[in-house]
Design a protein around this motif. Sequence first.
Motif, PDB file in Angstrom:
ATOM      1  N   ILE A  66       4.418 -23.906   3.979  1.00 61.42           N
ATOM      2  CA  ILE A  66       4.055 -24.317   5.334  1.00 61.42           C
ATOM      3  C   ILE A  66       4.117 -25.837   5.377  1.00 61.42           C
ATOM      4  N   GLU A  67       4.795 -26.352   6.379  1.00 65.62           N
ATOM      5  CA  GLU A  67       4.912 -27.792   6.523  1.00 65.62           C
ATOM      6  C   GLU A  67       4.537 -28.198   7.941  1.00 65.62           C
ATOM      7  N   ASN A  89       2.712 -26.064   0.034  1.00 62.58           N
ATOM      8  CA  ASN A  89       2.538 -26.572   1.388  1.00 62.58           C
ATOM      9  C   ASN A  89       2.738 -28.078   1.429  1.00 62.58           C
ATOM     10  N   SER A  90       3.232 -28.546   2.552  1.00 66.27           N
ATOM     11  CA  SER A  90       3.460 -29.968   2.757  1.00 66.27           C
ATOM     12  C   SER A  90       2.953 -30.323   4.146  1.00 66.27           C
ATOM     13  N   VAL A  91       1.629 -30.522   4.230  1.00 65.64           N
ATOM     14  CA  VAL A  91       0.980 -30.778   5.509  1.00 65.64           C
ATOM     15  C   VAL A  91       0.484 -32.218   5.521  1.00 65.64           C
ATOM     16  N   GLU A 114      -9.447 -25.413   4.645  1.00 64.36           N
ATOM     17  CA  GLU A 114      -8.937 -25.323   3.283  1.00 64.36           C
ATOM     18  C   GLU A 114      -7.430 -25.478   3.302  1.00 64.36           C
ATOM     19  N   ILE A 115      -6.951 -26.553   2.690  1.00 66.25           N
ATOM     20  CA  ILE A 115      -5.513 -26.779   2.574  1.00 66.25           C
ATOM     21  C   ILE A 115      -5.210 -27.011   1.105  1.00 66.25           C
ATOM     22  N   ARG A 116      -4.482 -26.049   0.521  1.00 65.01           N
ATOM     23  CA  ARG A 116      -4.058 -26.146  -0.873  1.00 65.01           C
ATOM     24  C   ARG A 116      -2.540 -26.044  -0.926  1.00 65.01           C
ATOM     25  N   GLY A 117      -1.982 -26.478  -2.012  1.00 66.03           N
ATOM     26  CA  GLY A 117      -0.555 -26.348  -2.238  1.00 66.03           C
ATOM     27  C   GLY A 117      -0.223 -26.781  -3.636  1.00 66.03           C
ATOM     28  N   GLU A 118       0.766 -26.166  -4.243  1.00 63.25           N
ATOM     29  CA  GLU A 118       1.171 -26.504  -5.605  1.00 63.25           C
ATOM     30  C   GLU A 118       2.223 -27.596  -5.560  1.00 63.25           C
ATOM     31  N   ASN A 119       2.006 -28.655  -6.287  1.00 61.02           N
ATOM     32  CA  ASN A 119       2.983 -29.734  -6.331  1.00 61.02           C
ATOM     33  C   ASN A 119       3.944 -29.595  -7.499  1.00 61.02           C
ATOM     34  N   GLY A 147      -4.064 -31.879  -2.873  1.00 61.37           N
ATOM     35  CA  GLY A 147      -2.718 -32.408  -2.734  1.00 61.37           C
ATOM     36  C   GLY A 147      -2.689 -33.895  -2.978  1.00 61.37           C
ATOM     37  N   ASN A 148      -1.732 -34.587  -2.358  1.00 61.20           N
ATOM     38  CA  ASN A 148      -1.580 -36.034  -2.500  1.00 61.20           C
ATOM     39  C   ASN A 148      -2.376 -36.730  -1.406  1.00 61.20           C
ATOM     40  N   ASN A 149      -3.657 -36.509  -1.377  1.00 64.63           N
ATOM     41  CA  ASN A 149      -4.496 -36.967  -0.271  1.00 64.63           C
ATOM     42  C   ASN A 149      -5.139 -38.310  -0.570  1.00 64.63           C
TER      43      ASN A 149
END
Length: 191
Positions: A66-67, A89-91, A114-119, A147-149
């Motif tokens: 999901i982006e 995900n790339s949000v 909740e926003i998770r994603g595998e980098n 993520g990269n937050n």
Amino acid sequence: TSIKIFGNNTITATSLAIPTSVVKFRILGNNTIHGSLQDISHWSTIEEFSVGGVRNAPSLNQTSYIEGTLNNITFSGSLKIFQLVDGCNSVLGQISNTTSPRTFQLPAGMEVFEIRGENAVIPFKGNELYGAIANFPTSLKTLVVSGNNTISGNINTYVSTSISTFVIEGDNTLSGLLQNAPANVQLFQIT
């Protein structure tokens, strides 16, 4: 008006263009749902939104992706749940206490964000959320941002009596005293 699918399923979709009559959209499992948050035209009426993917998938084609940007989205005041669980995900977005063309604001009564994603699969991508910790609603029971937050501020300014899960991961600049963290937290993680 409601699509809810849980379990060990494998739902596949190439767009998030869900019908405008749907206000509760929750599909969790080993899914390969691809799409953009901008595919959804009726955020102002959505009350629940969750998409899950395959954890630790070896490629983008074998999990959900999901982006999109949260900026410019006007969320429903009735939105209780917003989740992107696992997947790649790339949000993007900057959380604020007001809505502007370059920021987003979460509803005051929201319970799960909740926003998770595998980098590991696509290391140059990932979630990039910015903003102050104090701008998250105090009504949250679950706050997970992975993520990269770049979440900033003093954790002691986030005063919530309902939060039980507090996970912030990324290049954050958080500070504060652990003794003054929210009182009812059962899982507390900052990395």
